[in-house]
Every structure is written in structure tokens, then in C-alpha cells.
Design a protein around this motif. Structure first.
Motif, short mmCIF file in Angstrom:
data_model
loop_
_atom_site.label_atom_id
_atom_site.label_comp_id
_atom_site.label_asym_id
_atom_site.label_seq_id
_atom_site.Cartn_x
_atom_site.Cartn_y
_atom_site.Cartn_z
N PRO A 255 -44.46 -38.16 55.88
CA PRO A 255 -45.47 -39.19 55.58
C PRO A 255 -46.82 -38.58 55.28
O PRO A 255 -47.05 -37.40 55.53
CB PRO A 255 -45.50 -40.01 56.86
N VAL A 256 -47.70 -39.41 54.77
CA VAL A 256 -49.05 -38.95 54.43
C VAL A 256 -50.04 -39.60 55.37
O VAL A 256 -49.81 -40.71 55.88
CB VAL A 256 -49.38 -39.29 52.96
N ASN A 257 -51.11 -38.92 55.60
CA ASN A 257 -52.18 -39.48 56.42
C ASN A 257 -53.06 -40.38 55.55
O ASN A 257 -53.33 -40.08 54.38
CB ASN A 257 -53.01 -38.38 57.05
N SER A 313 -48.92 -48.43 53.71
CA SER A 313 -47.79 -48.18 54.62
C SER A 313 -46.76 -49.30 54.52
O SER A 313 -47.08 -50.49 54.62
CB SER A 313 -48.30 -48.07 56.05
N GLY A 314 -45.52 -48.90 54.29
CA GLY A 314 -44.43 -49.86 54.21
C GLY A 314 -44.23 -50.46 52.84
O GLY A 314 -43.24 -51.18 52.63
N LYS A 315 -45.12 -50.18 51.88
CA LYS A 315 -44.96 -50.74 50.55
C LYS A 315 -43.98 -49.90 49.73
O LYS A 315 -43.85 -48.70 49.93
CB LYS A 315 -46.30 -50.82 49.83
N LYS A 316 -43.37 -50.56 48.76
CA LYS A 316 -42.38 -49.89 47.91
C LYS A 316 -43.05 -49.38 46.65
O LYS A 316 -43.73 -50.12 45.94
CB LYS A 316 -41.25 -50.84 47.56
N LEU A 317 -42.81 -48.08 46.36
CA LEU A 317 -43.31 -47.46 45.13
C LEU A 317 -42.10 -47.20 44.23
O LEU A 317 -41.17 -46.49 44.61
CB LEU A 317 -44.04 -46.15 45.44
N THR A 318 -42.15 -47.76 43.00
CA THR A 318 -40.99 -47.73 42.11
C THR A 318 -41.33 -46.97 40.83
O THR A 318 -42.40 -47.18 40.24
CB THR A 318 -40.53 -49.15 41.75
N CYS A 319 -40.38 -46.11 40.40
CA CYS A 319 -40.45 -45.47 39.09
C CYS A 319 -39.34 -46.05 38.23
O CYS A 319 -38.16 -46.01 38.61
CB CYS A 319 -40.28 -43.95 39.22
N ILE A 335 -39.26 -45.56 46.61
CA ILE A 335 -39.44 -45.04 47.96
C ILE A 335 -40.40 -45.96 48.70
O ILE A 335 -41.14 -46.75 48.08
CB ILE A 335 -39.99 -43.61 47.95
N THR A 336 -40.39 -45.87 50.00
CA THR A 336 -41.34 -46.61 50.82
C THR A 336 -42.42 -45.67 51.30
O THR A 336 -42.13 -44.62 51.89
CB THR A 336 -40.63 -47.27 52.01
N ILE A 337 -43.65 -46.03 51.04
CA ILE A 337 -44.77 -45.18 51.44
C ILE A 337 -44.87 -45.21 52.96
O ILE A 337 -44.83 -46.28 53.58
CB ILE A 337 -46.07 -45.66 50.79
N GLU A 338 -44.99 -44.04 53.55
CA GLU A 338 -45.03 -43.91 54.99
C GLU A 338 -46.36 -43.34 55.45
O GLU A 338 -46.92 -42.46 54.82
CB GLU A 338 -43.90 -43.00 55.48
N VAL A 339 -46.81 -43.86 56.60
CA VAL A 339 -48.01 -43.36 57.24
C VAL A 339 -47.61 -42.76 58.58
O VAL A 339 -46.81 -43.34 59.31
CB VAL A 339 -49.05 -44.47 57.43
N ALA A 340 -48.12 -41.59 58.91
CA ALA A 340 -47.66 -40.84 60.08
C ALA A 340 -48.15 -41.46 61.39
O ALA A 340 -49.29 -41.91 61.49
CB ALA A 340 -48.15 -39.40 59.98
N TYR A 341 -47.24 -41.48 62.41
CA TYR A 341 -47.59 -41.87 63.77
C TYR A 341 -46.52 -41.32 64.71
O TYR A 341 -45.39 -41.03 64.29
CB TYR A 341 -47.72 -43.38 63.91
N PRO A 342 -46.85 -41.14 66.00
CA PRO A 342 -45.89 -40.53 66.93
C PRO A 342 -44.72 -41.46 67.22
O PRO A 342 -44.81 -42.68 67.02
CB PRO A 342 -46.73 -40.27 68.19
#
Length: 732
Positions: A255-257, A313-319, A335-342
Motif C-alpha cells: 500500500p501507499v501512504n 483508500s478502497g477505491k477501484k482503479l481501472t485500466c 486494482i483497489t487502492i490501499e492505504v497502509a495500517y497495522p
């Protein structure tokens, strides 16, 4: 360039009579050979081998129905002399030794039947006939598409999945011409003619659906007049519009920050012509920053530069990739965009299990469900705070985020949890309590021995472990030859009192048949206990039983060792006696007493045949004796030979032994007679006592098992063990 092609084919020979006019020859059958020649080329006629012992004089070559030869050669002189009946034949016909005629420059008029005649000085004249067919070489095929447009080199692009029709037209070649379609000159696709006349042949090729693997293939039309003759051909290359095969979004790192710039790549493979690539965030199209295609136009790459935020975070990115030349040729990847967390783990039990009713023998499936981004890098399982290690043999299997416990036991009950960690941090799940219920189990796994006198009340306490703790008890006892269920209602000599996990049985033996084994059975909502609690009620004052597993062996030179297994159940002190006799002369060699059934005898200075007699003794009497015979050898390091003493043993004391044996035999006969009379009295008394016992049991409320066969009088073993049949209450 001048060349000759010699064509000889599979011939069909027929026999036709021929008559040589003006001679005395009778009609003889002459073989007919079929030959084929190509227009403008050459053909060979074989006129028969020349005999080495009888050289030919003359060779004549005819074309039927002419009576005169069109060619002849005289071989009698030093130089052969040729003759042609037509001048044009001089340049077309030639003779090749030993006996072949070649005709060059074939024309359609040369079609017909030819005959060779060979004359010998001494041998009979030989005749051979040839049927020649001259055919025209086919023209170079012309290829048309379904619109009857000529196709040269390669076709216009066909869409992937569409059909294809090509027409091949050939002129000339005669009626027997073959027109075929081949794929890459390897695979025959079609050899059926749609139209055939003397001038033109047509073969239409139909392919219902073209695959992407057909792009670039060569389709060849080959025209062949006769097998073995040169064929003509033409070929075209198939070009196609291809759908995109795959599209893949390569996010780089995830994921990305939040707040960090992010570059995402989309790779499209297999589209021709190159596709149109678009990006979509949810339902909103976003603009791309770069776009490029590979040199072979098979791979197209598009890159999106996106500044991420928490809202992504949680949104769908489509090509999405689309081939503009083919309608509906659109594919996409997302893909689903992810945001980092423990990680935030929790333990879930298998959906098929009821956590409130897990019993021994069940298979338990636990899943560590983790909400984490990025995915966990380490996951561990714990029970009561201690980490669980995989042990497949013990039924503990850890696979990815699952914990499998096979055929669980109650000892595995406890608090289960999991922990997970990623590059952001670590989290631990709340504990999940597993209570594994089981059927009751005896706290005392061994046989409990109780000694009593007649009319003495004893108490048996049956304690069990159980989960759930609510337990129902029942008692059974083996009395004499029957197994009876002790009722819950108090009787004159038995009364049971139960609590949740224990039961007390008060019992008063009134006669010998009341002594034996008592089994305590318990059950709960899980089921019945597998092994009962066992109590042994023994009567004080009984003499010990005979010893078992006795052995006599030579421990060393002139040293004997006698050992037995103590089967006595008496709580009174027991002593053991061993008497050693010389069977040759009846002399006693040793008389030893010990607190254990183990004896050593030394000082045997000669070879002897010995008999050891062993008994167990208490204040109530002694057991039946056990006897062992052996031969002892004197030599140092020799071995003991075990065998039964021969009744006809030879020796200097034979007469003495026979006398002793006769005396012993008489004593045995007298003893057996007395024992037989005594046994009859005992059996009569026992039968009467058994009948009284059965009547008393019924009076006391005991329920007999009618399906159980009577057992022999119980004799406890040395290990106080309980057989499987006794545990189950089966037949003895």
C-alpha cells in the motif's frame, strides 16, 4: 535449357493377342503397360532386356494401328542402322541401350498405343505394348476472396473470430487434375473441387472462425495433374485484426501512504492495431501522462501519475484497453487502492462447528482473520499465551492463516489467539475460549482391590472427570457365572448414591458368589465412557492361586535358576517354596523358601535330570504346585537343553525308577478317584448355590443380561487388567 523427364508409373497390365501378319507366328498375348507423359516433355518405353547369350538382331517400334514401324534399328552390323518412317521422328526418337526408346517433345497427338518387337538369332521374338497418355501441365492458380477480388501476396485484415473464404482457380491439366489448399505447406485443409470441366477447376476454402494463431499463416493452392509430375502453386499470407489478450495494472509498491505521489503502469498485450488505453477512478475517467507501444505493436504500455490521499483508500482503479478496429474488443483490469495500517486480527472458528459443543475427536478449524494493509508478514498462533508449533503427527497443522486441530483431546482446551505483523506494526487478537467436551473418564485408571469377609459392608467410590460435569452412573457386577446390572433402588445388599461426578456403592457380600468384579459406568451428554472404573472385591482367607510363567535355566556352571510370576491377589504375606529332585533316583537336591518366586541352586557337580516343584504359601494354605523338568550339563560354558524326560530313559537305576513310577501311578489313580467323588459333591453344591444366588439376585432387584453367556469362575491376573469384553460387558 533442354532436359528429359522420365516418367514411369504404376502400370496396369492387360493381355491382348497380336498377330504378325505374313509370318507363321500364332496369336500370343502381349502385356500392356500404361504410361503418362507431360505435354512438351519426354517419355521412355522399355522394350525388354537384351539377352547376354543371344544378342538382338532387330528392334521395331510401332504406333497402332499402323502396320509399319515408325522407328526401327538394325543391330546386326558393327554399327547400328536406324530408320524413321517420318522425318520428324528423327529428332524426337532415340534408342538407349540395352533396350529403351525415348520419345521427346510430346504433343497431344502422341497419345496412343505403342508396340515394341525384338528379334533374336536363336531366341523367340519378344513383344511389349505401351499405352501413352499425354496431359497438359496446369496453369498457375489464381486466388480470389469472397468478393471475387484477386488476392496477391497477403489478404486484407480479417477480424479475430471472423470467417474466411478463398477461391482457387486453375486451368488446364486435364480431367484428372487435383487442386488442394494447404496451410504453411504442412497441413492439408481442402482437396474438394467445387467445379471441374476440361478447362477450369475451382476449389473454395472456408474457415468458420479465425484464431489469433492464424495471423501470418500462409495458405497455398497447389494444382497437381498426376502424382509425380511437377505441380503449380500460389500462396497468400493472412493478416488479422487481433483483440487484446491481456491487460494488467502494475501498481509498483502498495500500500501507499496518504499524500505520497504514486505511479501506476498498465500493460496491454496482444492487440493489433494498437489499442486505446483509458484510466478510471471509480466511475470517473482520469487523464494519463504517458503512452507508448512496442516495435512489434504487440505490447502497449500506459503510465498514470496519481497523488494519493486517504479518500482513495478502497477505491477501484481501472485500466481499460479497446481495439478500435474490432467492435466490442474491450478488456480491463482493476486494482483497489490501499492505504497502509497495522494488522487487526481476530480468531474465527469454522462455520460447521458449534463452539458451545466441541467434543473429543472433532476436527477444529480456526482462521486468523486479519484486517491489514499491507498484508501480514508474520502470523503466529497461541494457546494460553504460549506459541503453538506445527506438529503434523500430533494433528496440529498450521497453513497460511489457518490452524487445524485434528481429533482433539480435552487436554487441548484453553484460550486461543493469533498475532500478525506487517511493516507498519503488530496486532494481537482477543482470546477465543475453546472447551472441548468429552465422555467421562475414571480418575483411577487401575483396578481397585477391596478385601472383605462375608456380611461385611464395603464402599466403592467411583470418581470421574467429565465435561459437561452432569453425569449419570450405573453399576454392574460379575458374580459367579452371571453379569448383573445393579439397580438404582436400594436392595438388601447394594445401594448406590450419586453426585455430579462421583458415585458411591455400598455392598454387602453374603456368599462366595457375591465376590468378583464391579464396573462403574458413567455417561454425559457427549456419550458413554469408553472404559469403566473397575473394583475387585476379594474374599479374605482364600488360599493363593498357582504360580504362572515359571522357567528353569542354567545361570552359570553348576548353577540353576528357577523363576515364576506371582499371580497372588492376597493381602496376606506370601512365601514361595521350591523343591528340586533328581528324577533318576528320586533324591531331593534342594528345598528353598523365599519371599519372591526366584531361586538359585548351586553345587550341582554332575549331569542330572532335575524336576523343580514350586508353590505359594499363606496362612490359609498353599497353592497348587507347578513342576518343570530339565537336563543340566556339567561342562563350563555349556547350555541348558530343555525337553521332556523320555519315559524309556536308559540308566543303571532303571529298575528303581520303574518301581517308583508304578508307586506314583497307583497314588495318582487313588487321588483321581477321590477327587472325582469330591468334585461331584462340589458341583452339586455349587449348582444348588448358583440357583439360590440367581433367586437372591432377582429378589434384590438385580437385572440379569440374558444375552451374556455364563463365564468361568473369575481368576484375577497378575496385572489386574480388564479385558475389552469385560469393559464393554460383552460375552466372556
Amino acid at each position: 535449357m533442354k532436359f528429359a523427364i522420365v516418367l514411369t508409373f504404376v502400370f496396369t497390365s492387360t493381355w491382348n493377342p497380336i498377330t504378325t501378319r505374313g509370318s507363321s507366328m500364332i496369336d500370343k498375348p502381349v502385356p500392356l503397360v500404361n504410361s503418362t507423359g507431360l505435354l512438351g516433355r519426354s517419355v521412355q518405353f522399355y522394350c525388354g532386356a537384351v539377352s547376354q547369350s543371344d544378342a538382338p538382331n532387330l528392334l521395331l517400334f510401332y504406333k497402332e494401328p499402323d502396320k509399319k514401324p515408325i522407328y526401327s534399328i538394325d543391330l546386326r552390323g558393327p554399327k547400328p542402322t536406324q530408320h524413321f518412317n517420318k522425318p520428324e521422328y528423327a529428332s524426337r526418337i532415340q534408342f538407349v541401350r540395352p533396350g529403351t526408346i525415348i520419345v521427346n517433345g510430346l504433343s497431344i497427338a502422341d497419345t496412343g498405343i505403342y508396340r515394341c518387337r525384338v528379334e533374336y538369332p536363336r531366341s523367340p521374338t519378344k513383344h511389349l505394348r505401351h499405352k501413352l497418355k499425354v496431359i497438359e501441365s496446369p496453369s498457375v492458380p489464381m486466388i480470389y476472396d469472397s468478393e471475387m477480388s484477386i488476392v496477391n501476396g497477403e489478404t486484407a485484415p480479417y477480424d479475430e473470430g471472423s470467417g474466411l473464404t478463398l477461391i482457387c482457380e486453375v486451368s488446364g491439366g486435364g480431367a484428372s487434375i487435383h487442386v488442394q489448399w494447404w496451410k504453411d505447406n504442412v497441413t492439408l485443409l481442402d482437396d474438394t473441387l467445387e467445379r471441374s470441366d476440361n478447362n477450369y477447376k475451382l476449389n473454395e476454402l472456408h474457415i468458420d472462425s479465425l484464431s489469433r494463431y492464424d495471423d501470418g499463416m500462409y495458405l497455398s493452392c497447389i494444382a497437381e495433374a498426376t502424382p509425380g509430375l511437377p505441380a503449380t502453386s500460389n500462396a497468400v499470407r493472412i493478416r488479422m485484426n487481433l483483440r487484446p489478450v491481456s491487460v494488467e495494472v502494475l501498481p509498483g509498491y502498495m500500500p501507499v501512504n496518504a499524500g505520497e505521489p504514486w505511479n501506476v503502469t498498465c500493460v496491454v498485450i496482444g492487440s493489433f492495431p494498437s489499442p486505446i488505453v483509458t484510466w478510471w477512478l471509480g466511475n470517473i475517467q482520469v487523464q494519463t501522462n504517458s503512452y507508448r507501444a512496442s516495435s512489434d505493436r504487440n505490447v502497449t504500455i500506459s503510465t498514470l501519475h496519481l497523488n494519493t490521499n486517504k479518500g482513495h483508500s478502497g477505491k477501484k482503479l481501472t485500466c481499460r484497453a479497446e481495439n478500435p478496429a474490432i467492435k466490442g474488443a474491450v478488456i480491463e483490469d482493476a486494482i483497489t487502492i490501499e492505504v497502509a495500517y497495522p494488522p487487526s486480527p481476530s480468531v474465527m472458528i469454522g462455520s460447521a462447528l458449534d463452539i458451545d459443543f466441541i467434543i473429543e475427536g472433532d476436527d477444529i478449524f480456526l482462521e486468523c482473520v486479519v484486517d491489514a494493509n499491507p498484508p501480514v508478514e508474520k502470523l503466529s498462533w497461541f494457546r494460553n499465551g504460549f506459541q503453538i508449533q506445527q506438529d503434523v503427527k500430533s494433528g496440529i497443522i498450521i497453513s497460511n492463516q489457518s490452524l487445524v486441530l485434528r481429533k482433539v483431546k480435552s487436554s487441548l482446551s484453553g484460550n486461543f489467539g493469533c498475532s500478525a505483523a506487517n511493516r507498519v506494526g503488530e496486532g494481537t487478537s482477543p482470546p477465543l475460549l475453546l472447551r472441548i467436551k468429552y465422555t467421562p473418564v475414571c480418575k483411577n485408571q487401575s483396578v481397585t482391590k477391596v478385601y472383605a469377609q462375608e456380611m461385611e459392608t464395603v464402599t466403592f467410590k467411583c470418581d470421574v472427570y467429565s465435561d459437561p460435569p452432569k453425569v449419570a452412573f450405573r453399576w454392574t457386577m460379575a458374580t459367579g457365572r452371571e453379569t448383573a446390572l445393579i439397580p438404582r433402588i436400594p436392595t438388601s445388599n447394594a445401594q448406590a448414591k450419586d453426585s455430579d461426578v462421583s458415585s458411591l456403592l455400598e455392598f454387602t457380600p453374603k456368599r462366595d458368589s457375591d465376590f468378583g468384579r464391579f464396573l462403574c459406568w458413567a455417561s454425559n451428554s457427549v456419550g458413554n465412557m469408553k472404559t469403566p472404573c473397575v473394583f475387585e472385591l476379594l474374599k479374605e482367607g482364600l488360599r493363593p492361586i498357582a504360580l504362572s510363567k515359571c522357567a528353569l535355566e542354567e545361570k552359570g556352571p553348576q548353577i540353576l535358576m528357577v523363576s515364576c510370576e506371582d499371580s497372588s491377589l492376597s493381602k496376606e504375606p506370601v512365601t514361595f517354596t521350591m523343591e528340586l529332585f533328581d528324577t533318576e533316583n528320586g533324591l531331593m537336591l534342594a528345598n528353598n523358601t523365599n519371599s519372591k518366586p526366584i531361586f538359585e541352586v548351586e553345587g550341582l557337580d554332575r549331569q542330572a535330570k532335575v524336576l523343580a516343584v514350586i508353590t505359594a504359601n499363606t496362612k490359609y494354605g498353599k497353592s497348587e504346585s507347578v513342576s518343570i523338568e530339565r537336563i543340566v550339563e556339567r561342562a563350563v560354558g555349556s547350555r541348558t537343553v530343555e525337553k521332556i524326560i523320555d519315559a524309556q530313559a536308559q540308566g543303571s537305576n532303571r529298575v528303581t525308577i520303574i518301581a517308583i513310577a508304578i508307586g506314583i501311578l497307583c497314588l495318582i489313580i487313588i487321588s483321581l478317584a477321590a477327587a472325582f467323588l469330591g468334585c461331584n459333591r462340589i458341583r452339586s453344591n455349587r449348582n444348588r448355590r448358583t440357583q439360590r444366588t440367581l433367586v437372591d439376585l432377582k429378589e434384590h432387584g438385580l437385572m440379569l443380561y440374558p444375552d451374556m453367556a455364563p463365564s468361568r469362575e473369575f481368576i484375577p491376573t497378575s496385572k489386574d487388567s480388564l479385558s475389552g469384553n469385560e469393559l464393554r460387558g460383552d460375552k466372556s
